[in-house]
Enzyme design. Structure first.
Site, short mmCIF file in Angstrom:
data_model
loop_
_atom_site.label_atom_id
_atom_site.label_comp_id
_atom_site.label_asym_id
_atom_site.label_seq_id
_atom_site.Cartn_x
_atom_site.Cartn_y
_atom_site.Cartn_z
N HIS A 54 0.91 -1.23 0.03
CA HIS A 54 0.05 0.07 -0.05
C HIS A 54 0.94 1.30 0.00
O HIS A 54 0.43 2.22 0.44
CB HIS A 54 -1.08 -0.04 1.34
CG HIS A 54 -2.11 -1.26 1.29
ND1 HIS A 54 -2.97 -1.12 0.62
CD2 HIS A 54 -1.82 -2.17 1.71
CE1 HIS A 54 -3.57 -2.25 0.72
NE2 HIS A 54 -3.00 -2.96 1.45
N ASN A 127 -10.35 -3.12 1.95
CA ASN A 127 -10.04 -3.27 0.61
C ASN A 127 -11.13 -2.95 -0.21
O ASN A 127 -12.19 -2.83 0.34
CB ASN A 127 -9.31 -4.45 0.21
CG ASN A 127 -7.93 -4.53 0.33
OD1 ASN A 127 -7.03 -3.82 0.59
ND2 ASN A 127 -7.53 -6.13 0.79
#
Length: 495
Positions: A54, A127
Site C-alpha cells: 500500500h 480493501n
C-alpha cells in the site's frame, strides 16, 4: 501586512538563504555555515521508509454521519443515535506497487478509514474487495513477495505470481476479482469498500453478533478496461490522486453509504463455510445489507506527506462495542500493522495530527523518538499512583466468552474448509455479465502468457485445474486461448 521572518528550525531569523559562506568569491565552503548544514541535513531525511504494501496512495478528510439505528447490535457511542457524526480520514491505495508506481495498475485497492470518535479512534482497514488471497497471516510475507520483484532481476514476474496462486487454491476467489475489470477501478471515487474480515459487535446487554462492513459508492461503480488502464498508466500515473483531489476541490464531494451484514453466533455454527474465512463472502440473500450511515470526503489535506504518508491505520484500533473475530488473517494484522507503524513512522506516530485522537488520551506511555510531552507534562508515568485522577472505567471491560476448544495445535487452515471453488464459480456465472466474463478471460490469458521458465507448463496446467473446478466454461475458454490441449486428467481434476 507585515512579512514573516525567515528562520532556522530553532526560530532564529537569518538572511543568507541563497548563497553559502565561502573563503573568497570562489573559495571553499565553510563548515561553519550552519544554515547550509541544517537545510541539507533535513533535506536528506525528508523521506521515511515507504510502506511495504500500500505504498502508493491518496487520502482525504471528511465526515461520517449515522443515518440508521443499529443500537440493537452495538453499544459503540458513535452509533448511539441517528444523526451522530464524527470527523474521519480515508486513505486509498494500490497494494503491490512502489510509491512511484501507476495508480491504474491491476491490483486490489486499499480502503482504510479512520473515525475520530469520542471513545477513541476507530480504524477500519479494508480493501475494495470483500475477500482476500489467503486465509492465514502466516502466509502473508510469502504471498506479498510474489507480488513484488524477483530478488535477482528486480523485475515483476507473472511466473512467480501464478506459481503461488496455482499452489494455493484458496486464492482463486480474489484472483477472479483481481483479473476482472474490478482490478482496474476508475480512480478511487467509483469503487466500493469492504472491511473484508468478520468483526464483532457487542450491545448494551453484552450480546455479541458477527458483522461485515460494506461501503457502497454513491458515484456509481466505474472501471477501466485493461487497455485503458495501461494507457492511463503512461499518460497520467497519478490519475486516481488527481481525480480525488479535483473532485473535492471542485465541491463534488465523494460519498459512500455504509452497511453491515449481521450473523448471530448460532447462525455461525450452522454456516456452510467458516464464517471467519476471509476468502469467502456471506451471501446477501442470507444476510441482507443493513444501512448504517454515510461517509463524505470533503477536505484535501494541506500537506500530503504530513497527513497521507504519515497516516497509520491498524485493525487493532477498535472502540467499545466493536471488536475482532477468530479470523486468522485479522488476528495476524492486529499485531503486524501497529508494529509496521512503530518501525516506519516511529513509536510516537499516534501523536501526529492525522493519527492523534482529538479527544482524551490518558496513559503512562512516555518518551521515545519525537515524544511530545505537552499533554502529560510532569504527570506520573506509572500506575497506580497517588497523584493523578486517571481511573480505569469498568464499563469498558472486555467482552468475556468461552472458546470452543482448549486443544492447542497448528491446525490445517483448509481442514473441513477446502471448498475453494463454489463461490468463485458463482462469481463467474451469476455475478458477472457476458462482457465481464469476456474481459476476465482476456485479462487472465494476457497475464498467464507472461509465465515462462522450465515450470511454465506445470504452473499453467495446475492453475487451469482450479479454473475448471470453479466453472467448466471458464477453464475451457482460458485453456483454448492459451493453446493448451485439454486432456482427461485435467478434466478429472475439475470434478
Amino acid at each position: 501586512m507585515d512579512s514573516k521572518k525567515l528562520t532556522l528550525s530553532n526560530g532564529t531569523p537569518y538572511f543568507e538563504h541563497q548563497d553559502s559562506q565561502t573563503v573568497g568569491p570562489r573559495g571553499p565552503v565553510l563548515l561553519q555555515d550552519f544554515v547550509l548544514q541544517e537545510n541539507l541535513a533535513h533535506f536528506v531525511r525528508e523521506r521515511i521508509p515507504e510502506r511495504i504494501v500500500h505504498a502508493k496512495g491518496s487520502g482525504a478528510y471528511g465526515t461520517f454521519t449515522v443515518t440508521h439505528d443499529i443500537t440493537q447490535y452495538t453499544k459503540a457511542k458513535i452509533f448511539s443515535k441517528v444523526g451522530n457524526s464524527c470527523r474521519m480520514f480515508a486513505r486509498f491505495s494500490t497494494v503491490g506497487g512502489e510509491k512511484g508506481s501507476a495508480d491504474t495498475a491491476r491490483d486490489p485497492r486499499g480502503f482504510a478509514l479512520k473515525f475520530y470518535t469520542e471513545d477513541g479512534n476507530w480504524d477500519l482497514v479494508g480493501n475494495n474487495t470483500p475477500v482476500f488471497f489467503i486465509k492465514d497471516a502466516k502466509k502473508f510475507p510469502d504471498f506479498i513477495h510474489t507480488q513484488k520483484r524477483v530478488p535477482k532481476t528486480n523485475l515483476k514476474s507473472a511466473t512467480m505470481m501464478w506459481d503461488f496462486w496455482s499452489l494455493n487454491p484458496e486464492s482463486l476467489h480474489q484472483v477472479l476479482i483481481l483479473m476482472s475489470d474490478r482490478g482496474t477501478p476508475y480512480g478511487y471515487r467509483h469503487m466500493h469498500g469492504f472491511g473484508s474480515h468478520t468483526f464483532s459487535m457487542i450491545n448494551d446487554h453484552n450480546e455479541r453478533v458477527w458483522v461485515k462492513f460494506h461501503f457502497k459508492t454513491k458515484q456509481g461503480v466505474k472501471n477501466f478496461t485493461d487497455e485503458e488502464a495501461v494507457k492511463m498508466a503512461g499518460e497520467n500515473p497519478d490519475f486516481a490522486q488527481e481525480d480525488l483531489c479535483n473532485a473535492i476541490e471542485n465541491g463534488n464531494f465523494p460519498k459512500w453509504t455504509m452497511y453491515i451484514q449481521v450473523m448471530t453466533e448460532e447462525q455461525a455454527k450452522d454456516f456452510r463455510w467458516n464464517p471467519f474465512d476471509v476468502t469467502k463472502v456471506w451471501f446477501h440473500d442470507d444476510f441482507p445489507l443493513i444501512e448504517v450511515g454515510e461517509m463524505e470526503l470533503n477536505e484535501v489535506p494541506v500537506n500530503y506527506f504530513a497527513h497521507v504518508e504519515q497516516s497509520t491505520f491498524s485493525p487493532s484500533n477498535l472502540i467499545n462495542g466493536i471488536s475482532f473475530s477468530p479470523d486468522k488473517m485479522l488476528q495476524g494484522r492486529l499485531f503486524s500493522y501497529p508494529d509496521a507503524h512503530r518501525y516506519r513512522v516511529g513509536v510516537n506516530a499516534h501523536q501526529l495530527e492525522v493519527n492523534r485522537c482529538p479527544f482524551a488520551v490518558n496513559n503512562y506511555q512516555r518518551d521515545g523518538y519525537m515524544a511530545d510531552s505537552s499533554h502529560y507534562l510532569d504527570k506520573p508515568n506509572y500506575h497506580p499512583n497517588s497523584f493523578d485522577d486517571i481511573k480505569p472505567d469498568p464499563s469498558y471491560k472486555n467482552y468475556e466468552y468461552e472458546l470452543d476448544s482448549a486443544h492447542v495445535a497448528n491446525y490445517n487452515r483448509n481442514e473441513n474448509d477446502s471448498d475453494h471453488y463454489t463461490q468463485p464459480g458463482l462469481l463467474y456465472s451469476k455475478a458477472m455479465n457476458a462482457e465481464d466474463r469476456d474481459h476476465l478471460v482476456k485479462n487472465i490469458v494476457g497475464s498467464m502468457k507472461g509465465i515462462d521458465g522450465p515450470k511454465k507448463e506445470e504452473i499453467i496446467n495446475r492453475q487451469l485445474c482450479h479454473f475448471f473446478r470453479a466453472n467448466i466454461e471458464l477453464g475451457m475458454k482460458i485453456a483454448s486461448q492459451l493453446n493448451v490441449n485439454i486432456d482427461a486428467n485435467m478434466m478429472n481434476h475439475s470434478k
